[in-house]
Scaffold this active site. Structure first.
Site, PDB file in Angstrom:
ATOM      1  CD  GLU A  58      -1.056   0.871   3.619  1.00  0.00           C
ATOM      2  OE1 GLU A  58      -1.392   1.947   3.046  1.00  0.00           O
ATOM      3  OE2 GLU A  58      -0.924   0.356   4.780  1.00  0.00           O
ATOM      4  CE  LYS A  98      -2.510   1.953  11.089  1.00  0.00           C
ATOM      5  NZ  LYS A  98      -3.470   1.322  10.749  1.00  0.00           N
TER       6      LYS A  98
HETATM    7  N1  PSU Z   1      -0.523   0.470   8.597  1.00  0.00           N
HETATM    8  C1  PSU Z   1       0.678   1.046   9.040  1.00  0.00           C
HETATM    9  N2  PSU Z   1       0.393   2.506   8.813  1.00  0.00           N
HETATM   10  C2  PSU Z   1      -0.265   3.066   8.256  1.00  0.00           C
HETATM   11  C3  PSU Z   1      -1.491   2.557   7.741  1.00  0.00           C
HETATM   12  C4  PSU Z   1      -1.441   1.029   7.993  1.00  0.00           C
HETATM   13  O1  PSU Z   1       1.830   0.557   9.592  1.00  0.00           O
HETATM   14  O2  PSU Z   1      -0.402   4.320   8.063  1.00  0.00           O
HETATM   15  C5  PSU Z   1      -2.786   3.153   7.087  1.00  0.00           C
HETATM   16  C6  PSU Z   1      -3.606   1.993   6.326  1.00  0.00           C
HETATM   17  O3  PSU Z   1      -3.333   2.622   4.806  1.00  0.00           O
HETATM   18  C7  PSU Z   1      -4.587   1.910   6.810  1.00  0.00           C
HETATM   19  C8  PSU Z   1      -5.006   3.371   7.412  1.00  0.00           C
HETATM   20  O4  PSU Z   1      -5.654   1.556   5.794  1.00  0.00           O
HETATM   21  O5  PSU Z   1      -3.939   3.500   7.813  1.00  0.00           O
HETATM   22  C9  PSU Z   1      -6.223   3.227   8.244  1.00  0.00           C
HETATM   23  O6  PSU Z   1      -6.843   4.538   8.151  1.00  0.00           O
HETATM   24  P1  PSU Z   1      -8.438   4.703   8.891  1.00  0.00           P
HETATM   25  O7  PSU Z   1      -8.179   4.364  10.268  1.00  0.00           O
HETATM   26  O8  PSU Z   1      -8.784   6.166   8.691  1.00  0.00           O
HETATM   27  O9  PSU Z   1      -9.253   3.871   7.916  1.00  0.00           O
END
Ligand code: PSU
Ligand code: MN
Length: 307
Positions: A28, A162
């Site tokens: 990604e 996370k």
């Molecule tokens: N994994 C990481 N760092 C990140 C992300 C994932 O180690 O920054 C990103 C991914 O792109 C994931 C996003 O889809 O964080 C989630 O964002 P949100 O909570 O706004 O959906």
């Protein structure tokens, strides 16, 4: 050019790998544009591609460039993208806008799954998926990653959701949406920076082959959606639990004070936690991505060998 072809740009080396039935691993780009600071982001992005190659698979970093979903960035493109300031964090809802206006976009887990599926890739490595945010019963902040996992047939390898999230609620939503949560060599859901969460995964898997078999079976059955593989951060890079908990609480409190919400939440929290841990959380984040890329490569190889 009409339809999809107008918006999809698959790099020749990815096309070739696909034509030859070689394993390809999608990567990604929101993690590059919004997840890590420069220059660690570019170092991570290039190193993760090398790791995938070392494992015998072909890496395909996915991002939106010049009105196209680009599948497989060149080294120069990765470097330019990592430095760019005006990149939009794109999930499903942002894709048509960024593409129509030709704006550069970092693809989240959800949007990368869309790109991967369109290009015919079925394995994707990231850091941690988005999930149900703490306080979601009031804010309704539930990552579009979960919705995408429910509908797009890609195997996503992550280090758990996370730790800034509400992990029990995240598991509940994944269950409702029919997404199997597999633990790689663990019964416990890893929590991104740490190996443990006190929560159980749905099923423990001990080999990449078993994981590939689950993916194949799900898709052979016509059951739409992804498979979530949770791979604990290697012991030597895991963050200590208590200081980590404190840093997360503190970051959440300052996000609240500053009125951070919506798509800004996750990038803000990751950056804040990095500062509060003196940079240690970023090192852990990078290492867990590498670990996931290695496992994703093995799963992709198993899927390719039995195709
Ligand atoms: N994994 C990481 N760092 C990140 C992300 C994932 O180690 O920054 C990103 C991914 O792109 C994931 C996003 O889809 O964080 C989630 O964002 P949100 O909570 O706004 O959906
Ligand atoms: Mn959100």
């Amino acid at each position: 050019m009409e339809g999809l072809a107008k918006y999809l740009d698959i790099a020749p080396y990815v096309k070739e790998a696909l034509a030859q039935g070689k394993p390809v691993v999608a990567l990604e780009s929101t993690i590059i544009s919004h997840g890590m600071p420069y220059p660690q982001n570019v170092e991570m992005a290039l190193a993760v591609e090398d790791l995938v190659r070392q494992e015998g698979a072909v890496p395909a970093t996915i991002a939106l460039l010049e009105g196209k979903i680009k599948i497989g960035l060149s080294r120069q493109e990765v470097e330019a993208f990592a430095k760019a300031k005006n990149v939009i964090k794109c999930s499903r809802r942002d894709l048509p806008v960024a593409l129509a206006l030709g704006l550069p976009g970092g693809t989240t887990v959800g949007a990368t799954m869309i790109g991967a599926k369109l290009a015919g890739l079925s394995v994707f490595a990231t850091g941690g998926i988005g999930g149900v945010h703490r306080g979601a019963p009031e804010t309704f902040d539930i990552s579009a990653d979960l919705e995408e996992l429910s509908r797009t047939n890609v195997c996503v390898v992550c280090a758990g959701a996370k730790a800034i999230l509400d992990l029990p609620l995240t598991l509940e939503v994944l269950e409702t949406k029919g997404v199997p949560v597999l633990g790689y060599q663990t019964e416990e859901l890893p929590a991104f920076y740490t190996r443990t969460s006190g929560l159980r995964v749905d099923y423990r898997m001990d080999s990449p082959e078993e994981i590939a078999a689950v993916c194949r079976t799900k898709w052979d059955l016509g059951l739409e959606g992804g498979v979530l593989v949770t791979n604990p951060i290697p012991e030597e890079y895991a963050m200590p639990e208590e200081p980590m908990k404190k840093a997360i609480e503190e970051a959440l409190a300052s996000a609240h004070e500053e009125g951070i919400h919506g798509k800004e939440s996750t990038p803000y929290l990751l950056a804040k936690i990095k500062d509060l841990t003196g940079g240690a959380s970023l090192d852990a984040n990078i290492q867990l991505v590498y670990n996931n890329a290695r496992l994703a490569s093995k799963i992709a190889k198993s899927l390719a060998s039995q195709a």
